[in-house]
Design a protein around this motif. Structure first.
Motif, PDB file in Angstrom:
ATOM      1  N   VAL A 203       1.259   5.735   2.239  1.00 51.90           N
ATOM      2  CA  VAL A 203       0.109   6.390   1.610  1.00 51.90           C
ATOM      3  C   VAL A 203      -0.992   5.369   1.337  1.00 51.90           C
ATOM      4  CG1 VAL A 203      -0.698   7.622  -0.444  1.00 51.90           C
ATOM      5  CG2 VAL A 203       1.503   8.227   0.589  1.00 51.90           C
ATOM      6  N   LEU A 204      -0.604   4.208   0.781  1.00 48.80           N
ATOM      7  CA  LEU A 204      -1.589   3.165   0.462  1.00 48.80           C
ATOM      8  C   LEU A 204      -2.292   2.654   1.718  1.00 48.80           C
ATOM      9  CD1 LEU A 204       0.327   1.080  -2.237  1.00 48.80           C
ATOM     10  CD2 LEU A 204      -1.775   2.391  -2.579  1.00 48.80           C
ATOM     11  N   SER A 205      -1.497   2.454   2.776  1.00 50.48           N
ATOM     12  CA  SER A 205      -2.098   1.920   4.008  1.00 50.48           C
ATOM     13  C   SER A 205      -3.043   2.951   4.618  1.00 50.48           C
ATOM     14  CB  SER A 205      -0.986   1.514   4.981  1.00 50.48           C
ATOM     15  OG  SER A 205      -1.158   2.107   6.225  1.00 50.48           O
ATOM     16  N   THR A 206      -2.669   4.233   4.546  1.00 49.77           N
ATOM     17  CA  THR A 206      -3.524   5.292   5.076  1.00 49.77           C
ATOM     18  C   THR A 206      -4.841   5.351   4.320  1.00 49.77           C
ATOM     19  OG1 THR A 206      -1.573   6.555   5.698  1.00 49.77           O
ATOM     20  CG2 THR A 206      -3.634   7.772   5.564  1.00 49.77           C
ATOM     21  N   LEU A 207      -4.758   5.332   2.976  1.00 49.78           N
ATOM     22  CA  LEU A 207      -5.977   5.360   2.164  1.00 49.78           C
ATOM     23  C   LEU A 207      -6.782   4.089   2.363  1.00 49.78           C
ATOM     24  CD1 LEU A 207      -4.621   6.796  -1.224  1.00 49.78           C
ATOM     25  CD2 LEU A 207      -6.218   7.908   0.328  1.00 49.78           C
ATOM     26  N   GLY A 208      -6.100   2.964   2.470  1.00 45.62           N
ATOM     27  CA  GLY A 208      -6.771   1.674   2.564  1.00 45.62           C
ATOM     28  C   GLY A 208      -7.521   1.507   3.869  1.00 45.62           C
ATOM     29  N   PHE A 209      -6.759   1.531   4.978  1.00 42.92           N
ATOM     30  CA  PHE A 209      -7.401   1.307   6.281  1.00 42.92           C
ATOM     31  C   PHE A 209      -8.297   2.493   6.646  1.00 42.92           C
ATOM     32  CE2 PHE A 209      -3.610  -1.465   6.623  1.00 42.92           C
ATOM     33  CZ  PHE A 209      -4.292  -2.662   6.746  1.00 42.92           C
ATOM     34  N   GLY A 210      -7.829   3.711   6.336  1.00 41.11           N
ATOM     35  CA  GLY A 210      -8.641   4.900   6.605  1.00 41.11           C
ATOM     36  C   GLY A 210      -9.953   4.844   5.854  1.00 41.11           C
TER      37      GLY A 210
ATOM     38  N   ILE B 153     -12.146   3.212  -2.682  1.00 42.14           N
ATOM     39  CA  ILE B 153     -10.757   3.673  -2.564  1.00 42.14           C
ATOM     40  C   ILE B 153     -10.021   2.801  -1.550  1.00 42.14           C
ATOM     41  CG2 ILE B 153      -9.273   5.569  -1.775  1.00 42.14           C
ATOM     42  CD1 ILE B 153     -11.389   7.515  -2.843  1.00 42.14           C
ATOM     43  N   GLY B 154     -10.694   2.535  -0.414  1.00 40.28           N
ATOM     44  CA  GLY B 154     -10.077   1.734   0.647  1.00 40.28           C
ATOM     45  C   GLY B 154      -9.691   0.348   0.167  1.00 40.28           C
ATOM     46  N   ILE B 155     -10.637  -0.338  -0.472  1.00 38.18           N
ATOM     47  CA  ILE B 155     -10.376  -1.720  -0.903  1.00 38.18           C
ATOM     48  C   ILE B 155      -9.294  -1.759  -1.972  1.00 38.18           C
ATOM     49  CG2 ILE B 155     -11.415  -3.716  -2.069  1.00 38.18           C
ATOM     50  CD1 ILE B 155     -14.067  -2.901  -0.565  1.00 38.18           C
ATOM     51  N   LEU B 156      -9.386  -0.842  -2.948  1.00 36.67           N
ATOM     52  CA  LEU B 156      -8.398  -0.793  -4.028  1.00 36.67           C
ATOM     53  C   LEU B 156      -6.995  -0.534  -3.455  1.00 36.67           C
ATOM     54  CD1 LEU B 156      -8.199  -0.929  -7.120  1.00 36.67           C
ATOM     55  CD2 LEU B 156      -8.297   1.559  -7.166  1.00 36.67           C
ATOM     56  N   SER B 157      -6.909   0.461  -2.549  1.00 33.60           N
ATOM     57  CA  SER B 157      -5.601   0.790  -1.953  1.00 33.60           C
ATOM     58  C   SER B 157      -5.032  -0.409  -1.209  1.00 33.60           C
ATOM     59  CB  SER B 157      -5.722   1.959  -0.978  1.00 33.60           C
ATOM     60  OG  SER B 157      -6.326   3.053  -1.605  1.00 33.60           O
ATOM     61  N   LEU B 158      -5.901  -1.143  -0.492  1.00 38.24           N
ATOM     62  CA  LEU B 158      -5.418  -2.293   0.279  1.00 38.24           C
ATOM     63  C   LEU B 158      -4.910  -3.396  -0.624  1.00 38.24           C
ATOM     64  CD1 LEU B 158      -7.689  -2.874   3.386  1.00 38.24           C
ATOM     65  CD2 LEU B 158      -5.422  -1.888   3.237  1.00 38.24           C
ATOM     66  N   VAL B 159      -5.572  -3.594  -1.769  1.00 37.45           N
ATOM     67  CA  VAL B 159      -5.110  -4.622  -2.708  1.00 37.45           C
ATOM     68  C   VAL B 159      -3.709  -4.258  -3.214  1.00 37.45           C
ATOM     69  CG1 VAL B 159      -5.532  -5.682  -4.960  1.00 37.45           C
ATOM     70  CG2 VAL B 159      -7.437  -5.322  -3.379  1.00 37.45           C
ATOM     71  N   ILE B 160      -3.554  -2.997  -3.656  1.00 33.63           N
ATOM     72  CA  ILE B 160      -2.241  -2.552  -4.156  1.00 33.63           C
ATOM     73  C   ILE B 160      -1.213  -2.630  -3.022  1.00 33.63           C
ATOM     74  CG2 ILE B 160      -0.980  -0.683  -5.291  1.00 33.63           C
ATOM     75  CD1 ILE B 160      -3.711   0.407  -6.240  1.00 33.63           C
TER      76      ILE B 160
ATOM     77  N   SER C 162      -1.172  -4.645  -0.433  1.00 34.15           N
ATOM     78  CA  SER C 162      -0.782  -6.034  -0.160  1.00 34.15           C
ATOM     79  C   SER C 162       0.198  -6.555  -1.203  1.00 34.15           C
ATOM     80  CB  SER C 162      -2.021  -6.935  -0.133  1.00 34.15           C
ATOM     81  OG  SER C 162      -2.971  -6.407   0.749  1.00 34.15           O
ATOM     82  N   ILE C 163      -0.078  -6.257  -2.481  1.00 30.46           N
ATOM     83  CA  ILE C 163       0.827  -6.714  -3.541  1.00 30.46           C
ATOM     84  C   ILE C 163       2.211  -6.109  -3.326  1.00 30.46           C
ATOM     85  CG2 ILE C 163       1.257  -6.642  -6.043  1.00 30.46           C
ATOM     86  CD1 ILE C 163      -1.852  -6.476  -6.376  1.00 30.46           C
ATOM     87  N   ARG C 164       2.225  -4.823  -2.989  1.00 25.88           N
ATOM     88  CA  ARG C 164       3.503  -4.131  -2.811  1.00 25.88           C
ATOM     89  C   ARG C 164       4.290  -4.701  -1.626  1.00 25.88           C
ATOM     90  NH1 ARG C 164       6.126   0.168  -4.741  1.00 25.88           N
ATOM     91  NH2 ARG C 164       7.533   1.266  -3.331  1.00 25.88           N
ATOM     92  N   GLN C 165       3.578  -5.008  -0.527  1.00 22.98           N
ATOM     93  CA  GLN C 165       4.269  -5.528   0.661  1.00 22.98           C
ATOM     94  C   GLN C 165       4.968  -6.851   0.346  1.00 22.98           C
ATOM     95  OE1 GLN C 165       4.475  -3.340   3.310  1.00 22.98           O
ATOM     96  NE2 GLN C 165       3.396  -2.279   1.675  1.00 22.98           N
ATOM     97  N   LEU C 166       4.378  -7.629  -0.559  1.00 20.90           N
ATOM     98  CA  LEU C 166       4.977  -8.930  -0.872  1.00 20.90           C
ATOM     99  C   LEU C 166       6.131  -8.782  -1.856  1.00 20.90           C
ATOM    100  CD1 LEU C 166       1.656 -10.951  -1.059  1.00 20.90           C
ATOM    101  CD2 LEU C 166       3.388 -11.078   0.736  1.00 20.90           C
ATOM    102  N   LYS C 167       6.211  -7.614  -2.527  1.00 19.22           N
ATOM    103  CA  LYS C 167       7.266  -7.434  -3.527  1.00 19.22           C
ATOM    104  C   LYS C 167       8.512  -6.734  -2.978  1.00 19.22           C
ATOM    105  CE  LYS C 167       4.978  -7.953  -7.883  1.00 19.22           C
ATOM    106  NZ  LYS C 167       3.949  -7.281  -8.670  1.00 19.22           N
ATOM    107  N   VAL C 168       8.314  -5.702  -2.112  1.00 19.78           N
ATOM    108  CA  VAL C 168       9.481  -4.927  -1.671  1.00 19.78           C
ATOM    109  C   VAL C 168      10.348  -5.752  -0.718  1.00 19.78           C
ATOM    110  CG1 VAL C 168       8.701  -2.548  -1.981  1.00 19.78           C
ATOM    111  CG2 VAL C 168       8.011  -3.815   0.043  1.00 19.78           C
ATOM    112  N   LYS C 169      11.636  -5.362  -0.650  1.00 19.70           N
ATOM    113  CA  LYS C 169      12.569  -6.128   0.170  1.00 19.70           C
ATOM    114  C   LYS C 169      12.308  -5.898   1.664  1.00 19.70           C
ATOM    115  CE  LYS C 169      17.420  -6.177   0.544  1.00 19.70           C
ATOM    116  NZ  LYS C 169      17.830  -5.022   1.069  1.00 19.70           N
ATOM    117  N   GLU C 170      12.022  -4.639   2.036  1.00 21.77           N
ATOM    118  CA  GLU C 170      11.749  -4.349   3.449  1.00 21.77           C
ATOM    119  C   GLU C 170      10.339  -3.802   3.570  1.00 21.77           C
ATOM    120  OE1 GLU C 170      14.845  -1.664   4.640  1.00 21.77           O
ATOM    121  OE2 GLU C 170      16.240  -3.299   5.033  1.00 21.77           O
TER     122      GLU C 170
END
Length: 470
Positions: free
Chosen positions: A188-195, A225-232, A234-242
């Motif tokens: 969802v975040l990537s869709t909102l971010g890049f979209g 919305i795009g920039i905010l979603s991308l920031v969240i 990116s943070i999430r990608q570095l935190k989750v295991k996969e």
């Protein structure tokens, strides 16, 4: 894969020449017709980031078949389309097909070719990626001169059908299916971010009266919305295991440098591919077909040189190629900043040829060198990041270039006594175009500085041997 990729990317730009006649045929305005291009780019911007995850969930054959079924369905619907709405649906289906295919193509090359042969293989992809969109306007210009617009799609259809038959007969499964956990929130975040970013930039830099400009509420909201979603994201990608898109790939310095260079390259190339035809048509009053043909020699040469640069890269590494390429591009862009209505067409063509030669020296080597530094488990993520950035950079580059052009034009016309005078309008347009090229020149000089830090990636034997065992 190369054949279907070629046809997929060809249809990305093939409609551009047909947009003006289509407004009359389908009875819609310029703002609406622009969606045939924007919608296509939007779907790519949303789907390509997810591709890294899809590559780990589905086999090569499954993805290839799905991609071609979407492409065939989209092309068939477009060929039969009688109204704008149906054509729009067709474009979305086509975009889904292309979005699934591009990352699959890159990933396949990383898996099946050993490091020392990768440059040549990537060069072939380069030929497709450069040559297909570049030939789109010229080929469809020829089709439109003789047949109806539907034929742009009827002509593409048999190639897709040949590709899918060959794929079903000969394509083996080469990637490993690991089925990582699907993180819906990331999708969802990537869709909102890049979209959001692709849509925001596309709207801001729309053509002519369709451009919302940077101050329009829609642009500001979608960008925010795009920039905010991308920031969240990116943070999430570095935190989750996969992670869905593993941003730890940025820890590899050559991968990051390669990405920046590709980003700069795509922005320079796409903004000049938009501005030159506009200037040729409005400033020098040539036809759409002529404008397409002016850009053709450079684009053809760029495509054909791509495999050559790949082989040179395999032999000598990236350093010299990239630096010399950026020097060539910088010189060309510097000369373009002096473009005016009196500039001979031959000179514009020659400069464009040199610019495209320079770009072929930068793109392939920077890309291959960057991906070579990644360990195999990062391949799906690395290709997803690279392909996503290429989509985004295209939207950003064209939007910024068009904005600089129109801002320059407005500024010029506000300082002259008679703003309605055709001579002043042309001079204002020229002034805007020159400023857009100054923007591209600044980009290429930044790239030149970065190129001094590029080093050839040393890949140990085990790493490449393991790759060939897969």
């Amino acid at each position: 894969m190369l054949l279907s990729g070629f046809i997929g990317l060809f249809s990305e730009t093939a409609l551009n020449v047909a947009l003006t006649p289509l407004m009359g045929i389908l009875e819609v305005g310029p703002t609406t017709i622009q969606w045939l291009t924007t919608g296509y780019l939007l779907v790519l911007g949303i789907l390509v980031p997810v591709s890294g995850m899809l590559l780990q969930w589905f086999t090569t054959r499954q993805l290839f078949t799905a991609s071609l079924l979407f492409s065939i369905a989209g092309t068939l619907v477009a060929a039969l389309a009688g109204s704008f709405e149906i054509l729009m649906v067709a474009r979305v289906l086509q975009a889904v097909g292309t979005a699934l295919l591009l990352p699959l193509m890159f990933n396949t090359i990383l898996v099946i070719f050993p490091v020392e042969k990768r440059g040549s293989a990537m060069g072939l992809i380069g030929l497709v990626i450069m040559f297909a969109p570049a030939s789109g306007p010229s080929i469809s210009g020829l089709i439109l001169a003789n047949l109806s617009w539907n034929w742009i799609f009827w002509i593409s259809l048999p190639f897709f059908i040949i590709s899918i038959i060959c794929g079903l007969l000969f394509l083996p499964n080469i990637s490993q299916v690991t089925k990582p956990k699907i993180d819906v929130f990331s999708i969802v975040l990537s869709t909102l971010g890049f979209g959001g970013i692709v849509y925001g930039f596309s709207s801001a830099g729309g053509h002519g009266e369709t451009g919302g400009g940077w101050s329009s509420p829609i642009v500001i909201v979608t960008m925010a919305i795009g920039i905010l979603s991308l920031v969240i994201f990116s943070i999430r990608q570095l935190k989750v295991k996969e992670p869905m898109m593993d941003l730890r790939a940025f820890k590899y310095p050559m991968f990051t440098l390669g990405l920046i260079l590709i980003f700069i390259c795509m922005m320079m190339m796409l903004s000049s591919m938009l501005i030159l035809p506009m200037y040729l048509q409005q400033g020098l009053a040539v036809t759409a077909l002529t404008a397409g043909l002016v850009l053709l020699p450079g684009s053809l040469l760029n495509g054909f040189l791509s495999p050559v640069m790949g082989r040179l890269f395999d032999k000598f590494g990236p350093k010299w190629l990239v630096t010399i390429g950026l020097i060539v591009v910088s010189v060309v862009l510097f000369l373009y900043t002096g473009i005016k209505p009196a500039t001979p067409l031959g000179m514009i063509i020659t400069l464009h040829i040199f610019m495209m030669i320079g770009i072929s020296m930068i793109m392939m080597p920077a890309q291959t060198n960057g991906l070579n530094q990644l360990p195999p488990r990062f391949y799906p993520h690395g290709t997803a990041i690279m392909n996503t950035l290429q989509q985004v950079s295209g939207a950003i580059g064209t939007a910024v270039a068009v904005s600089i052009l129109s801002a320059g034009q407005t500024r010029f016309l506000s300082n002259v006594a008679d703003a309605e005078n055709p001579e002043n309008i042309l001079a204002g347009f020229t002034y805007g175009v020159q400023h857009a090229f100054i923007f591209a020149l600044v980009l290429s000089l930044i790239g030149l500085v970065i190129s001094f830090f590029i080093k050839r990636v040393k890949v140990d034997g085990a790493h490449s041997h393991q790759g060939s065992m897969h």
